[in-house]
Design an enzyme around this catalytic site. Structure first.
Site, mmCIF file in Angstrom:
data_model
loop_
_atom_site.group_PDB
_atom_site.id
_atom_site.type_symbol
_atom_site.label_atom_id
_atom_site.label_comp_id
_atom_site.label_asym_id
_atom_site.label_seq_id
_atom_site.Cartn_x
_atom_site.Cartn_y
_atom_site.Cartn_z
ATOM 1 N N TYR A 152 0.838 -1.205 0.000
ATOM 2 C CA TYR A 152 0.000 0.000 0.000
ATOM 3 C C TYR A 152 0.870 1.251 0.000
ATOM 4 C CZ TYR A 152 -3.760 3.183 1.535
ATOM 5 O OH TYR A 152 -4.668 4.213 1.644
ATOM 6 N N GLU A 154 4.165 1.780 -0.562
ATOM 7 C CA GLU A 154 5.058 1.978 -1.718
ATOM 8 C C GLU A 154 4.250 2.126 -3.009
ATOM 9 O OE1 GLU A 154 7.882 2.921 -1.205
ATOM 10 O OE2 GLU A 154 9.104 1.633 0.084
ATOM 11 N N VAL A 194 -9.839 1.242 12.738
ATOM 12 C CA VAL A 194 -10.037 1.355 14.181
ATOM 13 C C VAL A 194 -11.382 1.986 14.546
ATOM 14 C CG1 VAL A 194 -8.773 3.557 14.444
ATOM 15 C CG2 VAL A 194 -8.856 1.914 16.327
ATOM 16 N N GLY A 214 -2.021 0.799 23.095
ATOM 17 C CA GLY A 214 -3.015 1.840 22.811
ATOM 18 C C GLY A 214 -2.466 3.252 22.905
ATOM 19 N N ARG A 218 -3.308 8.723 16.259
ATOM 20 C CA ARG A 218 -3.780 9.025 14.911
ATOM 21 C C ARG A 218 -4.575 10.330 15.008
ATOM 22 N NH1 ARG A 218 -0.907 5.301 14.213
ATOM 23 N NH2 ARG A 218 -1.133 3.503 12.822
ATOM 24 N N PRO A 281 2.489 2.461 12.436
ATOM 25 C CA PRO A 281 3.096 3.755 12.778
ATOM 26 C C PRO A 281 2.779 4.173 14.224
ATOM 27 C CG PRO A 281 2.067 3.859 10.617
ATOM 28 C CD PRO A 281 1.647 2.550 11.230
ATOM 29 N N GLN A 283 2.847 7.287 15.464
ATOM 30 C CA GLN A 283 2.172 8.584 15.603
ATOM 31 C C GLN A 283 1.827 9.134 14.226
ATOM 32 O OE1 GLN A 283 5.059 11.155 17.479
ATOM 33 N NE2 GLN A 283 6.583 10.826 15.900
HETATM 34 P P1 NAD Z 1 -12.767 1.869 0.194
HETATM 35 O O1 NAD Z 1 -12.155 0.515 0.269
HETATM 36 O O2 NAD Z 1 -14.101 2.068 0.850
HETATM 37 O O3 NAD Z 1 -12.904 2.329 -1.311
HETATM 38 C C1 NAD Z 1 -12.017 1.933 -2.330
HETATM 39 C C2 NAD Z 1 -12.849 1.623 -3.574
HETATM 40 O O4 NAD Z 1 -11.987 1.253 -4.649
HETATM 41 C C3 NAD Z 1 -13.798 0.436 -3.363
HETATM 42 O O5 NAD Z 1 -15.085 0.762 -3.818
HETATM 43 C C4 NAD Z 1 -13.166 -0.675 -4.189
HETATM 44 O O6 NAD Z 1 -14.112 -1.631 -4.635
HETATM 45 C C5 NAD Z 1 -12.509 0.113 -5.303
HETATM 46 N N1 NAD Z 1 -11.394 -0.590 -5.963
HETATM 47 C C6 NAD Z 1 -10.344 -1.196 -5.360
HETATM 48 N N2 NAD Z 1 -9.513 -1.703 -6.289
HETATM 49 C C7 NAD Z 1 -10.040 -1.379 -7.506
HETATM 50 C C8 NAD Z 1 -9.647 -1.612 -8.851
HETATM 51 N N3 NAD Z 1 -8.532 -2.290 -9.145
HETATM 52 N N4 NAD Z 1 -10.435 -1.149 -9.858
HETATM 53 C C9 NAD Z 1 -11.583 -0.469 -9.577
HETATM 54 N N5 NAD Z 1 -12.005 -0.227 -8.314
HETATM 55 C C10 NAD Z 1 -11.235 -0.669 -7.302
HETATM 56 O O7 NAD Z 1 -11.705 2.897 0.786
HETATM 57 P P2 NAD Z 1 -11.829 4.469 1.054
HETATM 58 O O8 NAD Z 1 -11.572 4.682 2.491
HETATM 59 O O9 NAD Z 1 -13.049 5.017 0.451
HETATM 60 O O10 NAD Z 1 -10.547 4.994 0.275
HETATM 61 C C11 NAD Z 1 -10.637 5.637 -0.992
HETATM 62 C C12 NAD Z 1 -9.256 6.138 -1.411
HETATM 63 O O11 NAD Z 1 -8.772 7.068 -0.447
HETATM 64 C C13 NAD Z 1 -8.212 5.036 -1.534
HETATM 65 O O12 NAD Z 1 -7.399 5.294 -2.644
HETATM 66 C C14 NAD Z 1 -7.421 5.168 -0.251
HETATM 67 O O13 NAD Z 1 -6.089 4.711 -0.418
HETATM 68 C C15 NAD Z 1 -7.482 6.666 0.003
HETATM 69 N N6 NAD Z 1 -7.299 6.974 1.435
HETATM 70 C C16 NAD Z 1 -8.295 6.742 2.337
HETATM 71 C C17 NAD Z 1 -8.088 7.029 3.681
HETATM 72 C C18 NAD Z 1 -9.158 6.846 4.721
HETATM 73 O O14 NAD Z 1 -8.907 7.123 5.903
HETATM 74 N N7 NAD Z 1 -10.356 6.423 4.397
HETATM 75 C C19 NAD Z 1 -6.843 7.531 4.112
HETATM 76 C C20 NAD Z 1 -5.847 7.719 3.166
HETATM 77 C C21 NAD Z 1 -6.091 7.451 1.825
HETATM 78 N N1 UDP Z 2 -6.166 -0.476 15.899
HETATM 79 C C1 UDP Z 2 -6.546 -0.953 17.141
HETATM 80 N N2 UDP Z 2 -7.610 -1.793 17.196
HETATM 81 C C2 UDP Z 2 -8.331 -2.160 16.104
HETATM 82 C C3 UDP Z 2 -7.948 -1.653 14.838
HETATM 83 C C4 UDP Z 2 -6.839 -0.815 14.770
HETATM 84 O O1 UDP Z 2 -5.940 -0.628 18.167
HETATM 85 O O2 UDP Z 2 -9.300 -2.919 16.243
HETATM 86 C C5 UDP Z 2 -5.027 0.472 15.824
HETATM 87 C C6 UDP Z 2 -3.974 0.127 14.775
HETATM 88 O O3 UDP Z 2 -3.012 -0.752 15.318
HETATM 89 C C7 UDP Z 2 -3.406 1.495 14.459
HETATM 90 C C8 UDP Z 2 -4.590 2.441 14.643
HETATM 91 O O4 UDP Z 2 -5.555 1.718 15.420
HETATM 92 O O5 UDP Z 2 -2.420 1.841 15.401
HETATM 93 C C9 UDP Z 2 -5.234 2.881 13.335
HETATM 94 O O6 UDP Z 2 -5.517 1.727 12.569
HETATM 95 P P1 UDP Z 2 -6.290 1.775 11.185
HETATM 96 O O7 UDP Z 2 -6.189 0.392 10.600
HETATM 97 O O8 UDP Z 2 -7.641 2.344 11.385
HETATM 98 O O9 UDP Z 2 -5.494 2.824 10.305
HETATM 99 P P2 UDP Z 2 -3.933 2.999 9.929
HETATM 100 O O10 UDP Z 2 -3.096 2.096 10.785
HETATM 101 O O11 UDP Z 2 -3.872 2.647 8.489
HETATM 102 O O12 UDP Z 2 -3.663 4.418 10.220
#
Ligand code: NAD
Ligand code: UDP
Length: 318
Positions: A152, A154, A194, A214, A218, A281, A283
């Site tokens: 993810y 990279e 989370v 814990g 974030r 991560p 923080q």
């Molecule tokens: P999500 O999983 O709900 O949505 C991702 C969507 O992409 C899904 O509908 C999935 O079916 C579709 N998808 C996946 N691979 C595909 C492919 N090869 N072709 C076509 N469709 C495909 O996730 P989200 O939280 O809505 O995230 C949306 C975007 O925002 C992502 O690119 C994610 O990396 C980025 N993002 C989200 C967060 C967050 O906190 N939600 C944080 C950082 C980045």
């Molecule tokens: N986490 C947790 N319990 C859970 C799910 C996640 O303590 O049931 C922690 C996880 O280890 C991370 C933070 O919550 O430190 C955020 O996790 P999340 O998967 O939501 O996002 P990301 O790690 O991608 O920021």
């Protein structure tokens, strides 16, 4: 020149539009008077997220995988397609990296052919386990290239590279956002993130699964704030490409998050401590100075208010 400059509405492609963020973005783009083509392979997204738009003449759904080339005619492209939660993106890591790299290339080729503006949903994960805190866009990050999160992290880093190289080589207009943890209604209840995990556990009276002790932090952004930042970035001045952090600088430990959710729900769930996943991560907190200066953006929804809205959604959805 756009392909449809005779057309009074902008035609906007949203990849990943059936996902959590994509479906909220589409609601906003339609409300602003645009036509939207939602492209999604439904890997983690669901048609339920866009079911309310089925009869909207300005909305169209196409089931398609962005690792395959796409020929459509649009004015703007928001590229959001990619599984976003650790359990989803680690399910098929090779596919995850292909979605970021091959998928981004396909969207950039499409943008080049159409002369369309193209937006990339990048992530705070490009900073890895950051040694600079809060994270500024000029920080290059601290990412393990061979760990279980690397597909993810990279992949998203490489997609950023592709966006900037296409811009430099072909002159297409790009907009790159780095999204920090975002939450809200339509999060997948079982995607392991989370906020959804803790809310579902609290509402069901199950144990709250704290990974590690814990104390890791974030910064949680409510979805409406994030969508506003996305649209502002897409409509920002020509020549501003980002990358720009969009996130809520309020920083909380996972223990504090759990306490807030227990307090709002009134749940009697107990905290249980489970092993910390590899490369988790320590923080994360955005520096949003650039977003404030360039986009006039800052978040409006505090954690407590956003959690109340999200809990209300899950109370109905469960
Ligand atoms: P999500 O999983 O709900 O949505 C991702 C969507 O992409 C899904 O509908 C999935 O079916 C579709 N998808 C996946 N691979 C595909 C492919 N090869 N072709 C076509 N469709 C495909 O996730 P989200 O939280 O809505 O995230 C949306 C975007 O925002 C992502 O690119 C994610 O990396 C980025 N993002 C989200 C967060 C967050 O906190 N939600 C944080 C950082 C980045
Ligand atoms: N986490 C947790 N319990 C859970 C799910 C996640 O303590 O049931 C922690 C996880 O280890 C991370 C933070 O919550 O430190 C955020 O996790 P999340 O998967 O939501 O996002 P990301 O790690 O991608 O920021």
């Amino acid at each position: 020149m756009t392909v449809n400059n005779y057309h009074h509405r902008r035609r906007i492609l949203v990849t990943g539009g059936a996902g959590f963020l994509g479906s909220h973005l589409i609601d906003r783009l339609l409300a602003d008077g645009n036509e939207v083509l939602c492209v999604d392979n439904l890997f983690t997204g669901t048609k339920d997220n866009v079911a309310h738009l089925r009869d909207n003449p300005n909305f169209e759904f196409l089931r398609h995988d962005i690792t395959e080339p796409l020929q459509v005619e649009v004015d703007e492209i928001y590229n959001l397609a990619c599984p976003a939660s650790p359990i989803h993106y680690q399910y098929d890591p090779v596919k995850t990296i292909k979605t970021s790299v091959v998928g981004a290339t396909n969207m950039l080729e499409l943008a080049k052919r159409l002369g369309a503006k193209v937006f990339q949903a990048s992530t705070s994960e490009v900073y890895g386990d950051p040694s600079v805190h809060p994270q500024v866009e000029s920080y290059w990050g601290n990412v393990n290239p061979i760990g279980i999160r690397s597909c993810y992290d990279e992949g998203k880093r490489c997609a950023e590279t592709l966006f900037f190289d296409y811009h430099r080589q072909t002159g297409i207009e790009i907009k790159v956002i780095r999204i920090f943890n975002t939450y809200g209604p339509r999060m997948h209840r079982a995607d392991g993130r989370v906020v959804s995990n803790f809310i579902v556990q609290a509402l069901r009276g199950e144990d709250i699964s704290i990974y590690g002790d814990g104390s890791q932090s974030r910064s949680f952004c409510y979805v409406s704030d994030l969508i506003d930042g996305m649209v502002r970035l897409m409509n920002s001045r020509d020549g501003f490409h980002g990358p720009v952090n969009i996130g809520n600088p309020g920083e909380f430990t996972m223990l504090q998050l759990a306490e807030n959710i227990l307090d709002i729900t009134g749940s009697k769930s107990q905290l249980v401590f489970e092993p910390l996943p590899q490369d988790d991560p320590r923080q994360r907190k955005p520096d949003i100075t650039l977003a404030q200066a360039e986009l006039g953006w800052e978040p409006k929804v505090a954690l407590r208010e956003g959690l109340e809205k999200t809990i209300a959604y899950f109370e109905k959805a469960l």
